[in-house]
Design a protein around this motif. Structure first.
Motif, PDB file in Angstrom:
ATOM      1  N   MET A 197       0.856  -1.192   0.000  1.00 34.33           N
ATOM      2  CA  MET A 197       0.000   0.000   0.000  1.00 34.33           C
ATOM      3  C   MET A 197       0.898   1.251   0.000  1.00 34.33           C
ATOM      4  O   MET A 197       2.096   1.144   0.266  1.00 34.33           O
ATOM      5  CB  MET A 197      -0.912  -0.014   1.225  1.00 34.33           C
ATOM      6  N   GLN A 220      -0.275   5.266   4.095  1.00 31.68           N
ATOM      7  CA  GLN A 220      -1.377   4.423   4.563  1.00 31.68           C
ATOM      8  C   GLN A 220      -0.841   3.344   5.499  1.00 31.68           C
ATOM      9  O   GLN A 220      -1.414   3.074   6.561  1.00 31.68           O
ATOM     10  CB  GLN A 220      -2.047   3.794   3.340  1.00 31.68           C
ATOM     11  N   ASN A 278      -0.221   4.605   8.877  1.00 33.04           N
ATOM     12  CA  ASN A 278      -1.462   4.770   9.654  1.00 33.04           C
ATOM     13  C   ASN A 278      -1.967   3.466  10.258  1.00 33.04           C
ATOM     14  O   ASN A 278      -2.486   3.458  11.364  1.00 33.04           O
ATOM     15  CB  ASN A 278      -2.576   5.336   8.748  1.00 33.04           C
ATOM     16  N   ILE A 279      -1.835   2.390   9.522  1.00 30.94           N
ATOM     17  CA  ILE A 279      -2.384   1.140  10.046  1.00 30.94           C
ATOM     18  C   ILE A 279      -1.399   0.386  10.920  1.00 30.94           C
ATOM     19  O   ILE A 279      -1.780  -0.481  11.695  1.00 30.94           O
ATOM     20  CB  ILE A 279      -2.887   0.191   8.924  1.00 30.94           C
ATOM     21  N   TRP A 295      -2.153  -0.015  14.554  1.00 34.68           N
ATOM     22  CA  TRP A 295      -3.304  -0.903  14.829  1.00 34.68           C
ATOM     23  C   TRP A 295      -2.947  -2.364  14.627  1.00 34.68           C
ATOM     24  O   TRP A 295      -3.453  -3.236  15.331  1.00 34.68           O
ATOM     25  CB  TRP A 295      -4.486  -0.528  13.924  1.00 34.68           C
ATOM     26  N   LEU A 347      -9.634 -11.118  10.583  1.00 35.54           N
ATOM     27  CA  LEU A 347     -10.028  -9.710  10.502  1.00 35.54           C
ATOM     28  C   LEU A 347     -11.402  -9.519   9.874  1.00 35.54           C
ATOM     29  O   LEU A 347     -12.186  -8.670  10.298  1.00 35.54           O
ATOM     30  CB  LEU A 347      -9.003  -8.941   9.674  1.00 35.54           C
ATOM     31  N   TRP A 351      -9.292  -5.717   4.647  1.00 33.00           N
ATOM     32  CA  TRP A 351      -9.379  -5.145   5.997  1.00 33.00           C
ATOM     33  C   TRP A 351      -8.004  -4.755   6.529  1.00 33.00           C
ATOM     34  O   TRP A 351      -7.856  -3.780   7.259  1.00 33.00           O
ATOM     35  CB  TRP A 351     -10.045  -6.132   6.951  1.00 33.00           C
ATOM     36  N   LEU A 352      -7.006  -5.538   6.133  1.00 32.21           N
ATOM     37  CA  LEU A 352      -5.648  -5.254   6.597  1.00 32.21           C
ATOM     38  C   LEU A 352      -5.223  -3.842   6.227  1.00 32.21           C
ATOM     39  O   LEU A 352      -4.567  -3.149   7.003  1.00 32.21           O
ATOM     40  CB  LEU A 352      -4.659  -6.238   5.966  1.00 32.21           C
ATOM     41  N   THR A 353      -5.613  -3.422   5.032  1.00 29.18           N
ATOM     42  CA  THR A 353      -5.165  -2.119   4.560  1.00 29.18           C
ATOM     43  C   THR A 353      -6.074  -0.998   5.053  1.00 29.18           C
ATOM     44  O   THR A 353      -5.855   0.172   4.734  1.00 29.18           O
ATOM     45  CB  THR A 353      -5.110  -2.091   3.017  1.00 29.18           C
ATOM     46  N   LYS A 354      -7.132  -1.368   5.806  1.00 28.93           N
ATOM     47  CA  LYS A 354      -8.083  -0.357   6.265  1.00 28.93           C
ATOM     48  C   LYS A 354      -8.271  -0.382   7.776  1.00 28.93           C
ATOM     49  O   LYS A 354      -9.303   0.102   8.282  1.00 28.93           O
ATOM     50  CB  LYS A 354      -9.437  -0.606   5.591  1.00 28.93           C
ATOM     51  N   LEU A 355      -7.297  -0.965   8.469  1.00 31.96           N
ATOM     52  CA  LEU A 355      -7.441  -1.146   9.914  1.00 31.96           C
ATOM     53  C   LEU A 355      -7.718   0.153  10.652  1.00 31.96           C
ATOM     54  O   LEU A 355      -8.502   0.195  11.606  1.00 31.96           O
ATOM     55  CB  LEU A 355      -6.156  -1.752  10.480  1.00 31.96           C
ATOM     56  N   ASP A 356      -7.060   1.210  10.234  1.00 28.00           N
ATOM     57  CA  ASP A 356      -7.251   2.496  10.917  1.00 28.00           C
ATOM     58  C   ASP A 356      -8.685   2.995  10.714  1.00 28.00           C
ATOM     59  O   ASP A 356      -9.320   3.492  11.645  1.00 28.00           O
ATOM     60  CB  ASP A 356      -6.230   3.539  10.440  1.00 28.00           C
ATOM     61  N   ILE A 360     -11.381   1.126   9.999  1.00 21.56           N
ATOM     62  CA  ILE A 360     -12.315   0.257  10.727  1.00 21.56           C
ATOM     63  C   ILE A 360     -12.381   0.689  12.187  1.00 21.56           C
ATOM     64  O   ILE A 360     -13.456   0.859  12.761  1.00 21.56           O
ATOM     65  CB  ILE A 360     -11.845  -1.218  10.717  1.00 21.56           C
ATOM     66  N   THR A 361     -11.233   0.860  12.788  1.00 17.32           N
ATOM     67  CA  THR A 361     -11.175   1.170  14.215  1.00 17.32           C
ATOM     68  C   THR A 361     -11.857   2.504  14.487  1.00 17.32           C
ATOM     69  O   THR A 361     -12.668   2.637  15.412  1.00 17.32           O
ATOM     70  CB  THR A 361      -9.700   1.220  14.678  1.00 17.32           C
ATOM     71  N   TYR A 374     -14.091   4.017  12.653  1.00 16.04           N
ATOM     72  CA  TYR A 374     -15.513   3.870  12.340  1.00 16.04           C
ATOM     73  C   TYR A 374     -16.268   3.222  13.502  1.00 16.04           C
ATOM     74  O   TYR A 374     -17.310   3.708  13.955  1.00 16.04           O
ATOM     75  CB  TYR A 374     -15.648   3.041  11.061  1.00 16.04           C
TER      76      TYR A 374
END
Lengths: 331, 331, 331
Positions: free
Chosen positions: A300, A304, A307-308, A311, B315, C311-316, C318-319, C321
């Protein structure tokens, strides 16, 4: 050949039994015969110890009462084994040209090759320039080495095998024992490498010899460039492995597996037949079902990922926290 | 040179057309001329097939009606191509010293080098000891090889190139076709490697030759140690790649990219100009925008990693579960 | 030896000071003496510049007023250093056999070895076939090289060291400076590699020489196969590193560390003593506490991995949200 008494002296062991026994080699406690020395590293192997046919066994005093044969009693069995292994390692004595005892069929040997004692090479082979084939190596027919290949003592290579430039077959395994001062002692690897028929081995790939038994590359295997195969690995028929992959010691791969590039497979695992592992994945446990496996972080934009990242390392805490929150709300 | 009839016999193909045609080589269906053989692996290439200039094409009977030229009809085109490729692979015939046909300018050749037929080396070069340069290789001026370098048949290397010790240029690509019994057949790689000017190649790095066209390393590229560049990869000008990285077959990298150490780039991708990929990342899809990319798991204490491991693989379930819970609460 | 005036000419620098000064070498601004040239890359080093003993310093005009000695003023210091470094690189002049000035004790040298000027080899060593040992290398006693080893200029290797086949010691570091046209200029690495006693180095492993100081492998270190050690790395006593691992430039590892296979350690880090890094992990920051570290994605069936990838690339996100949702519900 050393007497058991001499060997006890080399490693400062307490000798229990017949010191005059001549020891010809080392083998595992299950496989050793009456002229061989073995060793038992922990109580896990007590059953094998009780039924061993070994001439003698290196062991800790805790296991002495279970030993049915002569014993060399030491405080650190792994270290003692490492030290004593070197007394059974054949010495390379040949350094120049093609040794007169080598038997070479109707094959082409390019310039500057050094070929050791009792090497056997069949018909239709080509050995590229600046290659070294050490004592006792056996090579079948129609096998082809590019330049700068090194095959160390006693390795066996089948028919129709191709070995690309710079490959090393039979290098020492990476096995070391630590002494009480924290210094490493290399284990001399007394096994060799056995390669079947129709195998191809890529450029600068390295295959280590086994500790006591042989590292095995079965027929039809394809190895790409810059692969590391550690000591005692077994690779089943027609398995193909892409470049930069590493397989750690004593792991067994099944037949017809396809392992992607830069995969890491840790040691002492069993991977069953017909497994696909995608590029860059790590295999850190046995695989018992055929299928397609992956384990990598997706790529990615760097921002990004930053940022993750935080987490990722707190996934357990996030999950627990959200669950508690939810529970509280419900109540 | 083989006639089409001979070639049909080698691979058990049904010959449709002029069996007396002499075939001089193999090329892609889009590039082949009237003296060349080509092959079409699937209907995806029907358009290219219809307009091909090839002397003959290996194909499945499904595509025969779209073939405007002679055809070799087989059940498995990929396997047939693998088998027939070996008939067009030049045989190495030179194994000793510097071949009299080699043209070497005012350059230094160290001891124990083997230099093949029709090799050309310009002025101001230094070739390190125990290096092998096979037939047909062309090397420009002021190019410098450390010892133990291997350059295989017909590769082209420009001016002011440095090649570090143990590097292998032109090894066979890792291309294999499976037969009906599950046995692999290597594809003979008939392309070579073309390296521009001002390139540096690190120690024990390997660059495979192309299948039909050449693997290309453009001018100004920097390759560190222990890198693997697979067949048909193209690396654009001034791209720099750090150690232990692997690039799989047919991937194209743009200009001025900076690829970190131990990055894995899978095959058949396009990476645009000015891309930075951070160390250890995996590139598994095209990159179409310049920028800085990462994809790795952060390092953490092993116990913490054990705690999050289970959540990492779940996840999707966690997210779905929490969403449902939230929804239920809301309702 | 070049005069400062000559050197200014080579790199198009403005000379400030004594152009007749003879410069014998390059060293860091803190270490350089009156016969040496140094360079300062940024204002971060102003303090070192003010107290330097260097005969001259390459610097940007911004730093000229802080320079207590002769100066070569340029627009791009890093590039100027890269270009000038080549004038201080010793030229290899020996290409054949064992140079008469080499001092070799009671040791065995196999066939086709090339051994350069002023090499020193102690007693009890074995140097395998087709190895090259360049000028100025010093090797202790009882050190053993397998075939096809390359050791470049001026490296120092201790006693009881084993170097496996195909290893390269002293290759150039991967250091490059970009000019205004985007072309890379290699830095000539003027340091060497210093290896202590009882070290083992695996097959096809590469160890780069330092830029100005030496890359250091301390006593008792164990390196497995296909490892890359970059320029100026320091590895502490008895640290063991498994195969395929890469360590980037200027990183220091402590004593007794155990680094798993295919680990990547980025540059300019400090890893303390007694650190364990598990296989395939990436180390991208300093490690200041002994312990056991991991950072890999677990392996899973490919379909499962495809499900979680998004989801891995959107963890921040998700949390964040879920937190907002929870907050809204609470309110």
């Amino acid at each position: 050949m050393h007497t058991l008494k001499e060997l006890a002296g080399f490693i400062d062991a307490k000798l229990v039994g017949n010191g005059g026994l001549e020891i010809a080699g080392i083998a595992s406690v299950a496989a050793a015969n009456g002229n061989q020395l073995s060793y038992v590293i922990s109580k896990k192997y007590t059953k094998d110890l009780k039924s061993t046919q070994a001439g003698a066994v290196i062991l800790h005093s805790d296991l002495l009462s279970d030993c049915p044969t002569n014993a060399l009693v030491v405080a650190d069995v792994h270290l003692a084994f490492a030290q004593i292994s070197h007394y059974f390692k054949p010495k390379t004595t040949h350094f120049h040209g093609i040794h007169p005892s080598a038997k070479i069929g109707n094959s082409k040997i390019a310039e500057n090759c050094v070929i050791g004692e009792n090497v056997t090479i069949g018909d239709g082979c080509e050995i590229g320039a600046n290659s070294t084939i050490s004592a006792g190596v056996v090579i079948g027919n129609n096998t082809n080495f590019q330049p700068n290949v090194v095959v160390l003592e006693n390795c066996k290579i089948g028919n129709n095998v191709t070995v690309a430039a710079g490959a090393v077959i039979g290098s020492e395994g990476f096995g070391n024992a630590k002494d009480s001062k924290g210094n490493w002692h290399s284990i001399a690897h007394l096994g060799s490498v056995e390669i079947g028929d129709n195998v191809s081995i890529g450029a600068n790939t390295t295959i280590d010899r086994g500790t006591l038994e042989d590292t095995q590359i079965h027929s039809g295997v394809r190895l790409d460039n810059l692969i590391h195969i550690a000591h005692n690995v077994i690779i089943g028929e027609n398995t193909a492995i892409a470049a930069n992959t590493g397989i750690a010691g004593s792991t067994t791969l099944g037949k017809r597996c396809m392992i992607g590039g830069m995969v890491g497979i840790v040691g002492h695992l069993n991977i069953c037949d017909d497994v696909i592992v995608n590029a860059k994945s790590t295999v850190d446990k046995d695989i018992k079902s055929a299928g397609n496996y992956t384990g990598i972080m997706p790529l990615m934009p760097h921002k990004q990922w930053q940022n993750i990242g935080i987490w990722l390392t707190k996934l357990d805490k996030i999950t627990r926290y959200l669950n508690i929150k939810l529970k509280n709300l419900k109540d």
